[in-house]
Design a protein around this motif. Structure first.
Motif, PDB file in Angstrom:
ATOM      1  N   LEU A 169       3.916   7.076  -5.716  1.00 14.00           N
ATOM      2  CA  LEU A 169       4.544   7.127  -4.775  1.00 14.00           C
ATOM      3  C   LEU A 169       3.670   6.588  -3.384  1.00 14.00           C
ATOM      4  O   LEU A 169       3.786   5.442  -2.611  1.00 14.00           O
ATOM      5  N   VAL A 170       3.166   7.579  -3.382  1.00 12.34           N
ATOM      6  CA  VAL A 170       2.351   7.723  -1.933  1.00 12.34           C
ATOM      7  C   VAL A 170       0.796   6.538  -2.266  1.00 12.34           C
ATOM      8  O   VAL A 170       0.251   5.897  -1.396  1.00 12.34           O
ATOM      9  N   LEU A 171       0.823   6.714  -3.661  1.00 10.95           N
ATOM     10  CA  LEU A 171      -0.702   5.560  -3.906  1.00 10.95           C
ATOM     11  C   LEU A 171      -0.385   4.302  -3.140  1.00 10.95           C
ATOM     12  O   LEU A 171      -1.283   3.363  -3.416  1.00 10.95           O
ATOM     13  N   VAL A 172       1.102   4.161  -3.946  1.00 13.12           N
ATOM     14  CA  VAL A 172       1.594   2.661  -3.734  1.00 13.12           C
ATOM     15  C   VAL A 172       1.477   1.793  -2.448  1.00 13.12           C
ATOM     16  O   VAL A 172       1.582   0.864  -2.005  1.00 13.12           O
ATOM     17  N   ARG A 223       5.544  -2.438 -10.750  1.00 10.36           N
ATOM     18  CA  ARG A 223       5.876  -2.176 -12.550  1.00 10.36           C
ATOM     19  C   ARG A 223       5.394  -0.493 -13.092  1.00 10.36           C
ATOM     20  O   ARG A 223       5.545  -0.245 -13.873  1.00 10.36           O
ATOM     21  N   TRP A 224       4.149  -0.535 -12.470  1.00 10.48           N
ATOM     22  CA  TRP A 224       3.455   0.642 -11.952  1.00 10.48           C
ATOM     23  C   TRP A 224       4.436   1.659 -12.043  1.00 10.48           C
ATOM     24  O   TRP A 224       4.479   3.191 -12.617  1.00 10.48           O
ATOM     25  N   LEU A 225       5.400   1.273 -11.420  1.00  7.68           N
ATOM     26  CA  LEU A 225       6.816   2.154 -10.878  1.00  7.68           C
ATOM     27  C   LEU A 225       7.907   2.729 -11.601  1.00  7.68           C
ATOM     28  O   LEU A 225       8.477   3.814 -11.651  1.00  7.68           O
ATOM     29  N   GLY A 226       7.556   1.780 -12.642  1.00  7.01           N
ATOM     30  CA  GLY A 226       8.901   1.688 -13.639  1.00  7.01           C
ATOM     31  C   GLY A 226       9.520   0.571 -13.236  1.00  7.01           C
ATOM     32  O   GLY A 226      10.201   0.627 -14.265  1.00  7.01           O
ATOM     33  N   VAL A 234       5.395 -16.150   3.722  1.00  8.39           N
ATOM     34  CA  VAL A 234       4.371 -14.554   2.809  1.00  8.39           C
ATOM     35  C   VAL A 234       4.459 -13.910   3.600  1.00  8.39           C
ATOM     36  O   VAL A 234       4.613 -12.270   3.710  1.00  8.39           O
ATOM     37  N   PRO A 235       4.019 -13.751   5.285  1.00  5.49           N
ATOM     38  CA  PRO A 235       3.838 -12.753   5.841  1.00  5.49           C
ATOM     39  C   PRO A 235       5.512 -11.713   6.345  1.00  5.49           C
ATOM     40  O   PRO A 235       5.058 -10.381   6.029  1.00  5.49           O
ATOM     41  N   SER A 236       6.557 -12.412   6.258  1.00  2.77           N
ATOM     42  CA  SER A 236       7.854 -11.363   6.609  1.00  2.77           C
ATOM     43  C   SER A 236       8.283 -11.166   5.044  1.00  2.77           C
ATOM     44  O   SER A 236       8.821 -10.096   4.810  1.00  2.77           O
ATOM     45  N   LEU A 237       7.282 -11.874   4.181  1.00  2.00           N
ATOM     46  CA  LEU A 237       7.765 -11.180   2.504  1.00  2.00           C
ATOM     47  C   LEU A 237       7.067 -10.334   2.196  1.00  2.00           C
ATOM     48  O   LEU A 237       7.325  -8.439   2.070  1.00  2.00           O
ATOM     49  N   ALA A 238       6.374  -9.919   2.889  1.00  2.00           N
ATOM     50  CA  ALA A 238       4.723  -8.793   3.029  1.00  2.00           C
ATOM     51  C   ALA A 238       5.330  -7.755   3.454  1.00  2.00           C
ATOM     52  O   ALA A 238       5.459  -6.888   2.915  1.00  2.00           O
ATOM     53  N   GLU A 239       5.488  -8.128   4.789  1.00  2.00           N
ATOM     54  CA  GLU A 239       5.873  -7.079   5.916  1.00  2.00           C
ATOM     55  C   GLU A 239       7.532  -6.053   5.015  1.00  2.00           C
ATOM     56  O   GLU A 239       7.092  -4.986   5.006  1.00  2.00           O
ATOM     57  N   ASP A 240       7.971  -7.335   5.204  1.00  2.00           N
ATOM     58  CA  ASP A 240       9.476  -6.720   4.936  1.00  2.00           C
ATOM     59  C   ASP A 240       9.198  -5.492   3.264  1.00  2.00           C
ATOM     60  O   ASP A 240       9.961  -4.499   2.838  1.00  2.00           O
ATOM     61  N   ILE A 241       8.549  -6.063   1.834  1.00  2.00           N
ATOM     62  CA  ILE A 241       8.140  -5.155   1.152  1.00  2.00           C
ATOM     63  C   ILE A 241       7.816  -3.753   1.336  1.00  2.00           C
ATOM     64  O   ILE A 241       8.195  -2.721   0.876  1.00  2.00           O
ATOM     65  N   LEU A 242       6.799  -3.819   2.562  1.00  2.00           N
ATOM     66  CA  LEU A 242       6.072  -2.396   3.193  1.00  2.00           C
ATOM     67  C   LEU A 242       7.088  -1.680   3.676  1.00  2.00           C
ATOM     68  O   LEU A 242       6.727  -0.669   3.646  1.00  2.00           O
ATOM     69  N   ARG A 247      14.245   1.257  -2.311  1.00  2.37           N
ATOM     70  CA  ARG A 247      14.211   1.310  -3.356  1.00  2.37           C
ATOM     71  C   ARG A 247      13.380   2.615  -4.368  1.00  2.37           C
ATOM     72  O   ARG A 247      14.098   3.497  -4.769  1.00  2.37           O
ATOM     73  N   ALA A 248      12.383   2.018  -3.926  1.00  2.00           N
ATOM     74  CA  ALA A 248      11.108   3.025  -4.498  1.00  2.00           C
ATOM     75  C   ALA A 248      11.595   4.337  -4.412  1.00  2.00           C
ATOM     76  O   ALA A 248      11.279   5.803  -4.940  1.00  2.00           O
TER      77      ALA A 248
END
Length: 254
Positions: free
Chosen positions: A7-10, A51-54, A123-131, A138-139
């Motif tokens: 999680l920290v690395l992601v 995917r790496w987080l499962g 795209v910027p909105s999605l990228a920032e919302d993910i982050l 979730r994660a």
């Protein structure tokens, strides 16, 4: 490697890839195409990290399911209307005046500009919302701390993610924090990042549409900020009226 360290690395990879878009693309190389390309890369990179987080696909960020059909267009329309309402109110109060040097575009020009405007704000909105929201909900699982804690933490993360605007002072911090409240609350109430993205993207899209259709000159920056804050508090009130959809809060791991 333990799940906690993953999680920290992601998060670090997501944060660095997102910040590189403005830091490297815009501020160092002064290249909008490179900035936009790095922002797209940030969104694409989020998939293998999920995917790496499962998780399947982008499910690590609460982007699984068909929530986009319901939440995305509703939030988009609501936030665009809020943006134009704020500017219209500002014109009446004198915080803005019509920009005499800006040309009001016609329908043909708007139709030509709209596809790129949609993409460049999505795209910027999605990228920032993910982050700043989806990853933590979730994660990282901050949602289990309760709705109020999640919303406040996510809004604070949203503020600190704007590292190039922190030097603008406390009013800017407050503005960003209030912006983060309805976006995080939308995720909490719906269980889907699509709801937060709809509002976030809608406000950013509204900025672009307003610049084309209703260009204004800002005469009172503090009043302008207050109007944007008021618009987001109104969005928050609407979001809080929604019943929490616990059925959408599901285990999306493999």
């Amino acid at each position: 490697m333990s799940h906690r360290w993953r999680l920290v690395l992601v998060f670090l990879v997501l944060w660095l890839s997102y910040q590189s878009a403005e830091g490297v693309g815009a501020r160092w190389l002064h290249s909008l195409p490179i900035r936009d390309g790095l922002m797209v890369a940030s969104v694409l990179l989020a998939w293998p990290l999920s995917r790496w987080l499962g998780y399947r696909g982008y499910a690590a960020y609460a982007l699984a399911g068909a929530g986009w059909r319901r939440w995305l267009p509703a939030g988009l329309l609501l936030a665009v209307l809020a943006k134009f309402a704020a500017v219209s109110t500002g014109l009446q109060l004198g915080a803005y005046t019509d920009d005499p040097d800006a040309a009001h575009v016609g329908l043909a020009a708007l139709a030509a500009a709209l596809p790129m405007l949609l993409l460049s704000t999505f795209v910027p909105s999605l990228a920032e919302d993910i982050l700043t929201r989806g990853f933590w909900y979730r994660a990282a699982g901050i949602r289990w701390c309760g709705g109020v804690v999640f919303v406040l933490v996510s809004a604070a993360i949203f503020v600190f993610n704007h590292i190039y605007r922190l030097g603008d002072g406390p009013l800017e911090w407050l503005l960003l924090f209030v912006f983060g409240l309805p976006y995080a609350a939308a995720l909490w109430r719906s269980g889907s990042l699509w709801a937060a993205l709809g509002l976030h993207w809608g406000w950013n899209l509204g900025n672009g549409l307003q610049a084309l259709l209703l260009p204004v000159t800002v005469h009172d920056a503090s009043a302008s900020a207050a109007l944007s804050i008021g618009a987001h508090l109104a969005l928050l009130a609407v979001v809080l009226l929604l019943p929490r959809r616990a059925s959408e809060v599901v285990d999306e791991s493999q």
